[in-house]
Design an enzyme around this catalytic site. Structure first.
Site, short mmCIF file in Angstrom:
data_model
loop_
_atom_site.label_atom_id
_atom_site.label_comp_id
_atom_site.label_asym_id
_atom_site.label_seq_id
_atom_site.Cartn_x
_atom_site.Cartn_y
_atom_site.Cartn_z
N LYS A 52 -2.29 2.87 -1.78
CA LYS A 52 -0.87 3.19 -1.59
C LYS A 52 -0.60 4.64 -1.99
CE LYS A 52 0.48 -1.63 -2.19
NZ LYS A 52 1.02 -2.70 -3.04
N GLN A 96 2.96 -3.78 -9.00
CA GLN A 96 1.85 -4.48 -8.34
C GLN A 96 1.65 -5.86 -8.98
OE1 GLN A 96 0.35 -3.35 -5.61
NE2 GLN A 96 -1.08 -5.04 -5.44
N ASP A 119 9.22 -3.30 -1.77
CA ASP A 119 8.37 -4.46 -1.50
C ASP A 119 9.15 -5.58 -0.81
OD1 ASP A 119 5.64 -4.40 -2.07
OD2 ASP A 119 5.95 -4.60 -4.23
N1 GUN Z 1 0.02 -8.02 -4.61
C1 GUN Z 1 -0.46 -8.43 -3.43
N2 GUN Z 1 0.30 -7.96 -2.41
C2 GUN Z 1 1.28 -7.23 -2.99
C3 GUN Z 1 2.37 -6.49 -2.45
O1 GUN Z 1 2.61 -6.41 -1.25
N3 GUN Z 1 3.16 -5.87 -3.37
C4 GUN Z 1 2.96 -5.96 -4.71
N4 GUN Z 1 3.79 -5.33 -5.52
N5 GUN Z 1 1.95 -6.65 -5.23
C5 GUN Z 1 1.12 -7.28 -4.36
#
Ligand code: GUN
Length: 293
Positions: A52, A96, A119
């Site tokens: 990211k 995350q 998100d």
């Molecule tokens: N863990 C797995 N997929 C995601 C996501 O799309 N966002 C976040 N914050 N954590 C994750």
């Protein structure tokens, strides 16, 4: 059979975002800023967050990575979330997941200002999505919609079978595919671990979206000729054939299923690369205050 090339589409979208950032810069606007909070050292989470941050650089965004050890308290984490909520330089941020057991993920999600929740996990964004209002749509479902759109796949009146009922993929996907919109206007069936006769439902599907996290669950005898298959699975299956010692494996037995399909996403290189660009798109929208003022 046509392969849905998520890698190529995501590369194209990154260029589109980068071009827009360049324009924003040229006109003296604010560069979008994404912050990410990472707790602990889980291998998958480390990889995702690194990716990211790298993609932010590629498209010209500012990014900040905030790290905590596994023993961080819920209180300390919530304090940081509130600080980011109040920081006008941060347009959007993510925490995350998963988080250590002693921290309530739901409490963390609900503490995030929904206007910065790129998100799309906050109940306000989830609720607004389910009734078709402008909102941040979570990355994986948004990426799948984008693939359907860019391949001009007809969804209206089609029977879409979704395998899996997770809050991150299955539920929002069902909600979006039944929405009065394109992509959408489908008749949706959601199957999950307690569904009897999953095969019978799959055989009726024009579109299957497999998000069970069960490697190679969907076999050729479960798929109708000409069906469209979207594979969301990304299980790390041990392998002695790769340097990393594992092979990313989808929920669909690709070699067997692909010849029967009209379209199919590979793993890797299908849905995966789209999720990160969806997050970037949400960050761009957040930076432009395009959804919430
Ligand atoms: N863990 C797995 N997929 C995601 C996501 O799309 N966002 C976040 N914050 N954590 C994750």
């Amino acid at each position: 059979m046509e392969l849905i090339d998520g890698k190529a589409i995501s590369a194209q979208i990154k260029l589109e975002i980068a071009a827009e950032v360049k324009q924003i810069k040229a006109s003296g606007g604010k560069i979008p800023h994404l912050a990410a909070i990472l707790v602990g050292h889980d291998g998958g989470s480390e990889t995702y967050v690194a990716s990211k941050v790298k993609t932010c650089e590629e498209v010209g965004f500012k990014s900040s990575l905030i790290r905590y050890e596994n023993n961080v308290t819920e209180e300390e984490l919530l304090k940081k979330v509130i600080e980011l909520n109040n920081n006008p330089d941060v347009d959007g941020f993510i925490v995350q997941l998963p988080l250590p057991k002693h921290i309530s993920e739901q409490k963390v999600i609900e503490t995030i200002d929904y206007r910065k929740d790129v998100d799309g996990f906050h109940p306000i964004n989830v609720g607004r999505m389910s009734i078709g209002l402008p909102c941040f749509v979570s990355a994986t479902p948004a990426g799948i919609l984008e693939l359907l759109k860019r391949y001009n796949i007809e969804t209206s009146g089609k029977h879409c079978v979704i395998l899996g009922r997770s809050n991150i993929v299955g539920k929002p996907m069902a909600s979006l595919m039944m929405q009065k919109a394109y992509p959408g206007d489908s008749t949706v069936t959601v199957c999950h671990s307690r569904t009897k006769n999953i095969k019978e439902y799959c055989l009726q599907a024009d579109i299957i979206i497999a998000a069970l996290g069960s490697p190679e669950f969907v076999r050729a005898d479960m798929v109708k000729e000409g069906a469209i298959i979207i594979d969301v699975g990304t299980t790390r299956v041990p392998s002695d054939k790769t340097k990393s010692g594992f092979k990313l494996t989808g929920d669909v037995k690709f070699d067997e299923v692909a010849p029967k399909c009209s379209y199919i996403t590979p793993v890797p290189g299908g849905v995966g690369p789209m999720t990160i660009v969806s997050l970037m798109k949400n960050t761009l929208l957040a930076g432009k205050k395009a959804i919430y003022k």
